[in-house]
Structures are given as structure tokens and as C-alpha cells.
Design a protein around this motif. Sequence first.
Motif, PDB file in Angstrom:
ATOM      1  N   LYS A  72       9.193   9.794 -12.817  1.00 11.80           N
ATOM      2  CA  LYS A  72       8.238   9.579 -11.725  1.00 11.80           C
ATOM      3  C   LYS A  72       7.836  11.355 -11.403  1.00 11.80           C
ATOM      4  O   LYS A  72       6.477  11.318 -10.959  1.00 11.80           O
ATOM      5  N   SER A  76       3.865  12.879 -11.400  1.00  9.49           N
ATOM      6  CA  SER A  76       2.908  13.258 -10.249  1.00  9.49           C
ATOM      7  C   SER A  76       2.517  14.701 -10.468  1.00  9.49           C
ATOM      8  O   SER A  76       1.805  14.835  -9.272  1.00  9.49           O
ATOM      9  N   THR A  89      -1.864  19.578  -5.600  1.00 11.82           N
ATOM     10  CA  THR A  89      -0.997  18.202  -5.866  1.00 11.82           C
ATOM     11  C   THR A  89       0.239  18.661  -6.429  1.00 11.82           C
ATOM     12  O   THR A  89       1.421  18.004  -6.452  1.00 11.82           O
TER      13      THR A  89
END
Length: 297
Positions: A72, A76, A89
Motif C-alpha cells: 500500500k 501511494s 504526493t
Amino acid sequence: MTKTGLVFVLNRETGEPFLPVEERPVPQGGVPGEVLSPTQPFPVNTAPLVNNRLDPKDAFGITLWDKRACAKKIRSLRGEGLFTPPSTTGTLTYPFPGGGGNWGSTAFDPARNLLVVNMSNVASFARLDERSGEDIKTSVIRDGAEFAPMEGAPYTLARGLLNSPIGLPCSPPPWGVMAGVDLSTGNVVWRRTIGTTKDLAPGGISLNFGTPNIGGPAITKGGVIFLSATLDYYLRAFDVETGKELWKGRLPAGGQATPMTYEYEGRQYVVIAAGGHAFTGTKSGDYVIAYALPNTD
């Protein structure tokens, strides 16, 4: 010297070109105002010594829960290989800023024209945060990450290792590697995992996963490499021709340093500073330890 987009290094003995370096396109799309080179140099003959791409499906974890948490995190982040620019980000940096090869540098054996380099093989993240009224003034470590100001830029920096919930790297092992590269051809002659989990894992479990490492190698004229950079507390000796481990000596603290060798009254010694390393969490100390090499006369 260039030819059809390649940069050549000349063999100083023969004058012939070898080890070509090629300019290749690299990821673009940095933050507003950032100017990026459209290409970067890559060696053609020598394959990457450690991985530089990390897919979520390759995430490492001792348990399924750990593995899924790492996948995960990787998913991202922006991860397009080497030279992926920092982003707001979050960008995957693999290997992390401490290496690949790090500031411990390399060692060169002129008799074999062999370059020896030790490397870390772990991932991290870098993120640009827009400045706010609560800007940080100095670097701080918080929740396992570093937050740092960048004077003159509209962003502050956040970066840290990409670790699982139990603190192990999200990138697959080996996490520490040493390799010998023939500088005449660019070929990797040998590659070895270095370091164990003895001083990292609960209960001192010693798994041959390799460890991140800080410090460089030293080579003797007799063809022995000495290295004490890994996160387990050992000074190790390796055969320069094969990379095979020949010996290891236990240290009282972290040996995150580069060994040196000297001769005294006809005897050769290898000395290492075992002082630990605060950022990696190895045991600190103030030891300087010298080992005498066996006489070969």
C-alpha cells in the motif's frame, strides 16, 4: 568522446573506447518552476548493481499483514525508476539516498583492475510539502521521518525509509550487497550478500538477508577485502577474486566506518573505529580496534 548518442571512456593503456555511457530519457513532470534534464547518463555494459524499481507486488513482509501494508505504501508513491523527481504526493527513491553505493566510497585493486563497492538495497520516500505559517526552521526527526527546511524554495522536505509496521524494509532482501566490477569490461565478476539480522531481529536471530551499510571497503595487496559497514557488529574479510567471506571478528559496537591498514615493525594491521551510528540505531561506543594479520614469511 561521443558517437551516436554514446559517451565512451578511453582505456588509458590501449586508447580504445570501453565502458560506454548512454544518455537515456528519464521521468519528467517536476513541481512548478523546476527545470529537469530530459536525459541522464547510464552505463551500457554494467547492469545495475542493486535494484532501482520496486513494484507493489514485490513488497517484502514477514507476515501477510506486513507485506500488504508495504504494498500500500509503495502504491501511494510515484515510482518510475531512477531520476523520478520529488513530488508533493511523495516519490519512491530506490535505492534510498544513502545508497546504492554510499559515501564510504569504493576500493580499487590495481593488480586485477577490479573495483569493489558495497551497497545498500532499501527504499525510501521523498515528499515536498508546501510552506505554511508553521514552517520548520531546522531539520527534525519525527515518526521515523526527517522534516527539513529548504531556503529559497516554496516547499519543505519530508523523507524517510520505507519500512513495514514492524520496522523492516519494504524492499525485498538482500538489503546489503557487495560486488566486484572488472573495469576493463564493465562485467560484474561477483556479487555477495553482506550482513545478517543478528543485531537487528528480536532474540538475535541471524538471517542472511544482508543489511544496509555505512562505510567503505579496504583491499590489501594480498588480495583480501576488509569491510565493517553493516548493521551487525562485525569486521569481515573477503577474497577479492571471488567475494567469499574468509573471516569475521565481533565488534563491541557498530562499525559504521571504513577500515584502514598499516604496517608496524614488519607486521600488517587492520584497524576499525567502532563508534556506532545514531541514525541507524547501532550501539554507540568509542573503540578503535586493531587486528594483526598473520605473518606469511
